[in-house]
Design an enzyme around this catalytic site. Structure first.
Site: not given
Ligand SMILES: Cc1ncc(COP(=O)(O)O)c(C=O)c1O
Length: 412
Positions: A128, A197, A222-223, A371
């Site tokens: 990322f 991560d 938040y995921k 995705r």
């Protein structure tokens, strides 16, 4: 296999699913098939009432007193303890603070200070971007270097100059899960530390960072943790590093005694030293309430459900979507996959816009990845079936092939 599955069979599978009731813990909008919980999780039903209480009562009436009386001052630690259960570590090894990017800055800096005779942060290509950008920034600010290799070369590239190996456990674009025990052991065998991560892993995979002896980790709120847009992130640091741990973002809340208002910084003990400034209490409150959606949830069973959902989508994609030019960009082995299935297609952006226009919500990652995320807390098998049918129809009718769907929005 998927060709024999009917919509009725999916409905029956959902009806018999022992984890199907977890969806009742979420507000999933009617008529929407939400396949983007890997980016922004759905709203847990526990959140609005808790937010109302925090805004109207704790802030509105309690005002400044709420720092003591409503538990605001200890929220970073309290919410950290909830996340600790999801990643397999002790309650006092996790703290919730700042964003993943800022937290990475802190832990990478701390790791470099723990290995003063080594100069390299080692990562992989294709991780990322914020992880790489922050690692470059930390290296530049400290006179060290950030090196990247292909993932397959990572273990072989760890050497006596490697201070820290940094890796996203589950890749954001493909959902590929890296081998945390093997990479951690290899890094430590060469005297290096690890920073993981966990943004695409926590809340979906049953993590055991304590057993693996991982050194540090960070991750988004938040995921899959469903803490809401911009929810604060978390840091894990193994207990045996706490005493020597030291980082440069030395704000007043990381001080041993913030309310002494001393002129000079003395860091707090334990995870508190990783705090910097005043936390966003309303966002932290939302994350706190959101994490209750995991109460009583068996994480291995949850991950099995995620694997069943993604495997079903892969099977449907093979049967109905590959013929439209999609390539499956995620691992075929479910055990090496997180919660997403990514389909590569040159027209991926416009296709995703057309699919979203039909209320099947995924997202797009440049240059060509459509995705789809399958949060096992609230995604139904029948939705996977219906989503594949919508994508198939968008392709068959070329509904994506209009200028309106090709115009790029700021957030993809
Ligand atoms: C692996 C990973 N790390 C970090 C982030 C984002 O970090 P931040 O919350 O600081 O924006 C994301 C966002 O999607 C991500 O996928």
């Amino acid at each position: 296999m998927a060709d024999q599955v009917t919509r009725a069979a999916c409905l029956a599978r959902d009806a018999a699913d022992p984890l199907a009731h977890l969806r009742d813990r979420f507000e999933v909008p009617d008529g929407v098939i939400y396949l983007d919980g890997n980016s922004l999780g759905c709203l847990p039903k526990s959140v609005p009432a808790r937010m109302r209480e925090a805004v109207e009562n704790e802030w509105g009436r309690g005002l400044i007193r709420s720092w003591n009386d409503a538990g605001w001052y200890t929220a970073s630690q309290r919410v950290g303890a909830k996340i600790a259960k999801l990643i397999g570590v002790d309650a006092n090894e996790v703290i919730v603070t700042d964003s993943t990017s800022v937290d990475l800055f802190k832990v990478l800096s701390a790791a470099l200070r723990l290995r003063p005779n080594r100069k390299t942060i080692l990562g992989i290509r294709g991780d990322f971007p914020t992880d790489a950008y922050i690692a470059s920034g930390v290296a530049a600010a400290t006179g060290n270097r950030f090196a990247r290799v292909d993932a397959s070369d990572l273990i072989g590239a760890i050497d006596d100059d490697t201070a820290v190996v940094m890796l996203t456990h589950t890749n954001y674009k493909t959902g590929l899960v890296y081998d945390m025990p093997a990479i951690t052991a290899a890094a430590q065998a060469r005297g290096a530390l690890t920073v993981w991560d966990l943004s695409h892993s926590a809340g979906i995979l049953p993590l055991e960072l304590g057993k693996v002896n991982a050194d540090f980790a960070v991750g988004c709120g938040y995921k899959y943790l469903n803490g809401g847009p911009g929810a604060p992130a978390y840091i894990y640091a193994a207990k045996h590093h706490h005493a020597a741990l030291d980082h440069p973002l030395t704000g007043w809340l990381g001080h041993a005694d913030p309310f002494a208002f001393a002129d000079d910084y003395v860091h707090a003990k334990g995870m508190d030293k990783l705090l910097t400034g005043t936390p966003p209490i309303l966002s932290l409150t939302a994350l706190d309430a959101a994490l209750d959606a995991f109460d009583g949830v068996d994480l291995p069973a949850l991950y099995e459900r995620a694997q069943s959902l993604t495997s079903f989508f892969v099977a449907l994609a093979d049967e109905r979507l590959v013929r439209h030019g999609f390539a499956i960009a995620s691992p075929r082995d479910a055990k090496r996959r997180g919660g997403v299935v990514s389909l590569a297609h040159d027209e991926g952006y416009a296709i995703m816009q057309a699919v979203i226009a039909r209320n099947v919500i995924g997202d797009f990652r440049a240059p060509n990845i459509a995705r789809f995320g399958f949060s096992p807390l609230y995604t139904r098998f029948v939705e996977v079936f219906d989503a594949a049918a919508v994508i198939d129809d968008v392709m068959t009718t070329r509904a994506w092939d209009t200028p309106a769907f090709k115009a790029r929005k700021a957030v993809t």
